[in-house]
Design an enzyme around this catalytic site. Structure first.
Site, short mmCIF file in Angstrom:
data_model
loop_
_atom_site.label_atom_id
_atom_site.label_comp_id
_atom_site.label_asym_id
_atom_site.label_seq_id
_atom_site.Cartn_x
_atom_site.Cartn_y
_atom_site.Cartn_z
CB ILE A 26 49.67 10.93 6.20
CG1 ILE A 26 48.22 10.90 6.25
CG2 ILE A 26 50.05 12.08 5.26
CD1 ILE A 26 47.59 11.85 7.14
CE LYS A 47 45.20 7.46 12.21
NZ LYS A 47 45.25 7.44 10.64
CB SER A 78 43.49 17.91 12.02
OG SER A 78 42.24 17.36 11.72
CE1 TYR A 125 44.71 13.99 16.26
CE2 TYR A 125 42.55 14.84 15.31
CZ TYR A 125 43.89 14.58 15.43
OH TYR A 125 44.43 14.48 14.07
CE LYS A 150 47.22 16.46 15.04
NZ LYS A 150 48.49 15.92 14.72
CG ASN A 165 39.14 7.55 10.24
OD1 ASN A 165 40.16 7.40 10.70
ND2 ASN A 165 38.49 8.94 10.73
CG LEU A 166 32.59 6.73 5.46
CD1 LEU A 166 31.52 5.87 5.92
CD2 LEU A 166 32.11 7.84 4.66
P1 NAD Z 1 49.29 7.27 11.86
O1 NAD Z 1 48.97 6.55 13.11
O2 NAD Z 1 49.09 6.34 10.55
O3 NAD Z 1 50.82 7.71 11.79
C1 NAD Z 1 51.15 8.45 12.88
C2 NAD Z 1 52.70 7.58 13.19
O4 NAD Z 1 53.28 8.39 14.29
C3 NAD Z 1 52.30 6.07 13.15
O5 NAD Z 1 53.29 5.53 12.71
C4 NAD Z 1 52.75 6.25 14.95
O6 NAD Z 1 53.45 4.96 15.29
C5 NAD Z 1 53.69 7.26 15.08
N1 NAD Z 1 54.07 7.81 16.55
C6 NAD Z 1 52.82 8.19 17.32
N2 NAD Z 1 53.60 8.57 18.38
C7 NAD Z 1 54.72 8.75 18.13
C8 NAD Z 1 55.99 8.92 19.09
N3 NAD Z 1 55.79 9.71 20.34
N4 NAD Z 1 57.11 9.11 18.59
C9 NAD Z 1 57.26 8.50 17.37
N5 NAD Z 1 56.21 8.21 16.32
C10 NAD Z 1 55.04 8.07 16.95
O7 NAD Z 1 48.40 8.53 11.26
P2 NAD Z 1 48.25 9.24 10.01
O8 NAD Z 1 47.04 9.11 9.54
O9 NAD Z 1 49.14 9.04 9.17
O10 NAD Z 1 48.41 10.63 10.64
C11 NAD Z 1 49.75 11.46 10.45
C12 NAD Z 1 49.26 12.68 11.28
O11 NAD Z 1 48.41 13.51 10.50
C13 NAD Z 1 48.94 13.00 12.49
O12 NAD Z 1 49.69 13.58 13.32
C14 NAD Z 1 47.34 12.88 12.52
O13 NAD Z 1 46.89 13.57 13.64
C15 NAD Z 1 47.27 14.07 11.34
N6 NAD Z 1 46.06 13.90 10.67
C16 NAD Z 1 45.70 12.83 10.41
C17 NAD Z 1 44.17 12.64 9.80
C18 NAD Z 1 43.79 11.43 9.23
O14 NAD Z 1 42.45 11.28 9.04
N7 NAD Z 1 44.36 10.47 8.76
C19 NAD Z 1 43.49 13.87 9.65
C20 NAD Z 1 44.17 14.97 10.11
C21 NAD Z 1 45.46 15.03 10.93
N1 UDP Z 2 30.62 7.75 9.38
C1 UDP Z 2 29.80 6.80 9.42
N2 UDP Z 2 29.96 5.55 9.83
C2 UDP Z 2 31.21 5.00 10.04
C3 UDP Z 2 32.33 6.10 10.03
C4 UDP Z 2 31.87 7.55 9.87
O1 UDP Z 2 28.64 7.09 9.09
O2 UDP Z 2 31.50 3.95 10.74
C5 UDP Z 2 30.45 9.15 8.96
C6 UDP Z 2 30.85 10.21 10.03
O3 UDP Z 2 29.54 10.44 10.73
C7 UDP Z 2 31.11 11.57 9.29
C8 UDP Z 2 31.94 10.76 8.00
O4 UDP Z 2 31.50 9.47 8.16
O5 UDP Z 2 29.89 11.92 8.88
C9 UDP Z 2 33.43 10.79 8.31
O6 UDP Z 2 33.73 10.28 9.26
P1 UDP Z 2 35.17 9.93 9.73
O7 UDP Z 2 35.43 9.52 11.01
O8 UDP Z 2 36.03 9.04 8.80
O9 UDP Z 2 35.84 11.44 9.65
P2 UDP Z 2 35.71 12.88 10.66
O10 UDP Z 2 34.69 12.53 11.69
O11 UDP Z 2 37.11 13.06 11.24
O12 UDP Z 2 35.28 14.01 9.77
#
Ligand code: NAD
Ligand code: UDP
Length: 338
Positions: free
Chosen positions: A13, A85, A125, A149, A153, A199-200
């Site tokens: 992100i 994460k 999140s 996790y 948050k 993730n899916l």
């Molecule tokens: P990501 O793992 O791709 O990005 C996180 C980055 O933080 C990575 O580049 C990692 O190297 C860096 N990092 C981790 N610990 C660190 C530290 N101690 N110091 C410096 N850098 C560090 O994850 P993302 O999907 O880009 O997510 C970004 C944020 O959004 C995270 O806080 C995550 O929890 C939150 N989030 C993600 C999702 C998702 O599904 N991707 C959903 C909800 C919330």
């Molecule tokens: N899921 C699935 N097979 C996978 C990964 C995820 O069926 O290999 C499903 C999971 O049960 C959920 C949805 O896809 O209903 C999204 O899951 P994900 O792990 O991407 O996100 P989160 O659980 O955080 O919502």
């Protein structure tokens, strides 16, 4: 000119947000310890934007390095992505999660406070809603956590609420992301999970490209339209845009506010598989298996508050999500490793 600091800017992100910020004319500094990313992502971001950013390898828990950074640069606001994460891993290594996420955020905020930089956009999140009773979920819904996790948050949200209450100069946006998917239209940057994806969407992409034989669909006996889990998938480019809007908001307001970043629409696992296969004309073999422990049936946002206060709305469609995920996967079958 002052810059926006991104923590975890090389991640999924963070890199998309870095691109959006550069394109909007902001100066950007990224710090990342590369524990879950590759600096190739930000090289590509700079090429796509036609502009440079400053990218430093740094851990947010390294207080002396962070303090020096804030002394060396004029930073107007921080977008804080850095953290671990993976839900499953968090149950096996809770201390690593509390240390990185909670202690890391405390260190960052302490340094920000000393440097008088009090504008913060935080990656929260939808997991903070736990197993929500009513859909769609509004920001006022009760919060709970079902794993370390999510707990990290939730703890950070409480810490930031106390911080904002202690000093009215703070201006904080808690962005509660629903399920980010997709990639920049160029196919140059995207999600690059380590090992087997949890993730899916990355799992579907890896099945489609032939890296994995089939998708395991975790349960088809949920109380949903086709029995499979329903989530609010949000295109990462829309999400990145939400950060720009949140940055504007924290420039103009003080205090703390939480915002859902989602589309408001829920899709089932089978909806996602079908959309991916149909739109991209590629087979996605799958098999129904048992439910994944800890999963909930449905989760989708009421995005009204973000629409009203941030003037942000998701624009990209399910077709964009599956096409853009596939373009990134096809062009980079091994992620940034090549
Ligand atoms: P990501 O793992 O791709 O990005 C996180 C980055 O933080 C990575 O580049 C990692 O190297 C860096 N990092 C981790 N610990 C660190 C530290 N101690 N110091 C410096 N850098 C560090 O994850 P993302 O999907 O880009 O997510 C970004 C944020 O959004 C995270 O806080 C995550 O929890 C939150 N989030 C993600 C999702 C998702 O599904 N991707 C959903 C909800 C919330
Ligand atoms: N899921 C699935 N097979 C996978 C990964 C995820 O069926 O290999 C499903 C999971 O049960 C959920 C949805 O896809 O209903 C999204 O899951 P994900 O792990 O991407 O996100 P989160 O659980 O955080 O919502």
């Amino acid at each position: 000119m002052s810059a926006i600091l991104l923590t975890g800017g090389a991640g999924y992100i963070g890199s998309h947000t870095a691109l959006a910020l550069l394109r909007a004319g902001f100066d950007v500094i990224s710090i990342d310890n590369y524990s879950n990313s590759n600096d190739e992502a930000l090289k590509r971001v700079q090429k796509l934007a036609g502009r440079n950013l400053q990218s430093l390898q740094m851990d947010i828990r390294d207080e002396p390095a962070l303090t020096a950074l804030f002394k060396q640069h004029r930073i107007s606001a921080v977008v804080h992505f850095a953290g671990l994460k993976a839900v499953g891993e968090s149950t096996e290594q809770p201390l690593a999660y509390y240390d990185n996420n909670v202690a890391g955020t405390i260190t960052l905020c302490r340094v920000m406070q000393q440097a008088h930089v009090k504008r913060l956009v935080f990656s929260s999140s939808a997991t903070v809603y736990g197993d929500a009773k009513t859909m769609p979920i509004a920001e006022s819904a009760p919060r709970s956590a079902t794993n370390p996790y999510g707990q990290s948050k939730l703890m950070i949200e409480h810490i930031l609420e106390d911080l904002a209450a202690s000093d009215p100069a703070w201006s904080i946006a808690l962005l509660r992301y629903f399920n980010p998917v997709g990639a920049d239209k160029s196919g140059q940057i995207g999600e690059d999970p380590n090992g087997i994806p949890n993730n899916l969407m990355p799992f579907i992409s890896q099945v489609a490209v032939g890296k994995r034989t089939e998708l395991s669909v975790f349960g088809n006996d949920y109380p949903t339209k086709d029995g499979t889990g329903v989530r609010d998938y949000i295109h990462v480019v829309d999400l990145a845009d939400g950060h720009l809007k949140a940055l504007e908001y924290v420039q103009q307001h003080t205090g703390i506010d939480a915002f859902n970043l989602g589309t408001g629409v829920g899709y089932s696992v089978l909806d996602m598989v079908q959309a991916f296969a149909d739109k991209n004309k590629v087979p996605v073999p799958y098999r129904i298996v048992a439910r994944r422990p800890g999963d909930i049936a449905s989760c989708y946002a009421d995005p009204g508050k973000a629409s009203q206060l941030l003037r942000w709305q998701a624009k990209l469609t399910l077709d964009d999500m599956v096409q853009d995920s596939w373009r990134w996967q096809q062009q980079n079958p091994h992620g940034y490793q090549e």
